[in-house]
Design an enzyme around this catalytic site. Structure first.
Site, PDB file in Angstrom:
ATOM      1  CG  HIS A  74      -0.231  -0.061   3.278  1.00  0.00           C
ATOM      2  ND1 HIS A  74       0.059   0.808   2.648  1.00  0.00           N
ATOM      3  CD2 HIS A  74       0.150  -1.121   3.456  1.00  0.00           C
ATOM      4  CE1 HIS A  74       1.079   0.921   4.606  1.00  0.00           C
ATOM      5  NE2 HIS A  74       0.739  -0.467   4.625  1.00  0.00           N
ATOM      6  CB  CYS A  98       2.164  -4.044   5.173  1.00  0.00           C
ATOM      7  SG  CYS A  98       0.202  -4.964   5.626  1.00  0.00           S
TER       8      CYS A  98
END
Length: 315
Positions: free
Chosen positions: A193, A209
Site C-alpha cells: 500500500h 505490510c
C-alpha cells in the site's frame, strides 16, 4: 587474483558514474539471457537543503539504501557539493522473473510485466522487529482505491499503551496510513500500500505490510492485475553474472543478532552461493574481495570472480 576494493573503487567498478537529473520509478531493460544485472550507479552533488530522505523520495530510493551506499556522509546534513552515490544498479533476485518479487533484505520490490522485456523496481518499507514481514509465495487477490483503514486490535492496543487512541475506522484521505491505494495479498492481514509517512520508505517501520511512496503505488496500480504472483524472499546476498564476471551484492541481514563475525557472514555467502545451482562449482572466487563486500554491506554489485569449469576455490 582480483584486487581488493576500497569504497570508492567498489563504486567506480560497477558502472560509469554520472550526474543525473530527478527521476521517478526505475524502469530498466532486462539483461540478455544468462545475465543478471540491471541499471547504472549514479552520483549527484548535494545541495545545501538536501537530506537522504528527500533525495530518496526524489530518486525513488529507500532511506537505508541511501545510508548504506554513502558511508560517512551525514544523512540529514550532507553539505553542499558532497558527492552522493545513488545505488541504482541491481542484481536481480534469484528465481523466475515474473510477477512481483520482494526482497526483504534490500527493502525493494521488483515487477516483471507479463510479456514485456523490462523490470520496474521500487523501494519499500517493511515490518519492524516484532512485526516482521513474511517470506512466502502468494498473489494479488484485490486492488482497492482510496482504502479505509480498520486498525487490528493488536495495533489499537499498542497505540493505546502509548496514550494514542485510534479510531475503529480511519477514512480515506491524507491522514490514512494506507495512502491512496492498496493491493490485498493472499496472506491474511498483509498488504502492499501507499503511505502518509514517506520518510518510512526503505526502513523497518510497518506492522508487517509493505509501504510504498504514493506515486509508486499509484503507478503500480495501473500495471499489476489481480492474480499476479508475489514471491517474498529474504536474500541479503545476491549473486549475478554480467559481462562474463561474477558479482556479489551484500545487504545487512535483517535477523542478525548482535554483530555477526566476518567468518559467520563468509559462511552465509558460501551457503548462498552453493544454493545457486547454476553457479555452484563453476566459479573462481576472490574471497578477500568477498570479505570486503560483506563487511561494507553497501548494496552495490561488486565483481568477485569469474565463472569457469572448476570447483569454487578459496573456501
Amino acid at each position: 587474483m582480483l584486487p581488493r576494493v576500497t569504497a570508492l573503487s567498489r563504486c567506480l567498478s560497477l558502472a560509469a558514474v554520472f550526474v543525473a537529473g530527478p527521476a521517478s520509478a526505475l524502469e530498466l531493460p532486462l539483461p540478455p539471457p544468462g545475465e543478471d544485472i540491471v541499471g547504472q550507479v549514479q552520483t549527484i552533488k548535494a545541495r545545501y537543503e538536501d537530506t537522504f530522505a528527500d533525495l530518496g523520495n526524489q530518486y525513488d530510493l529507500g532511506y537505508l539504501e541511501m545510508i548504506a551506499a554513502n558511508p560517512g556522509v551525514d544523512a540529514w546534513l550532507p553539505k553542499a557539493g558532497t558527492e552522493i552515490v545513488l545505488p541504482t544498479r541491481f542484481i536481480l533476485p534469484p528465481g523466475p522473473r515474473e510477477g512481483i518479487v520482494i526482497n526483504l533484505a534490500e527493502y525493494r520490490l521488483y515487477y516483471y510485466p507479463k510479456g514485456g522485456n523490462t523490470v520496474r523496481t521500487y523501494p519499500l518499507g517493511i515490518g519492524r522487529e516484532g512485526w516482521g514481514s513474511p517470506v512466502a509465495n502468494t498473489k494479488i487477490i484485490a486492488k482497492i482505491t482510496n482504502p479505509t483503514w480498520t486498525p487490528p486490535a493488536s495495533v489499537r492496543a499498542e497505540h493505546a499503551a502509548d496514550g494514542d487512541t485510534l479510531p475503529a475506522v480511519v477514512p480515506a484521505g491524507p491522514d490514512n496510513p494506507l495512502g491512496p491505494f492498496k493491493f490485498v495479498l493472499g496472506l491474511p492481514g498483509y498488504l502492499i500500500h501507499g503511505s502518509n509517512m514517506k520518510f518510512g520508505i526503505g526502513t523497518r517501520t510497518s506492522h508487517g505490510c509493505f509501504r510504498m511512496y504514493n506515486n509508486d503505488v499509484l503507478e503500480l496500480s495501473g500495471l499489476v492485475p489481480v492474480g499476479t504472483p508475489v514471491r517474498i524472499l529474504d536474500e541479503p546476498y545476491k549473486f549475478g553474472i554480467s559481462g562474463g564476471k561474477l558479482y556479489l551484492e551484500a545487504h545487512t541481514p535483517l535477523d542478525a543478532k548482535g554483530d555477526p563475525s566476518t567468518e559467520d557472514k563468509h559462511a552465509a555467502v558460501i551457503n548462498a552461493l552453493i544454493n545457486r545451482k547454476d553457479l555452484s562449482g563453476h566459479v573462481t572466487v576472490n574471497w578477500d574481495t568477498v570479505r570486503d563486500v560483506i563487511n561494507g554491506e553497501d548494496g552495490l554489485p561488486v565483481e568477485i570472480g569469474t565463472p569457469d569449469d572448476t570447483l569454487v576455490s578459496g573456501q
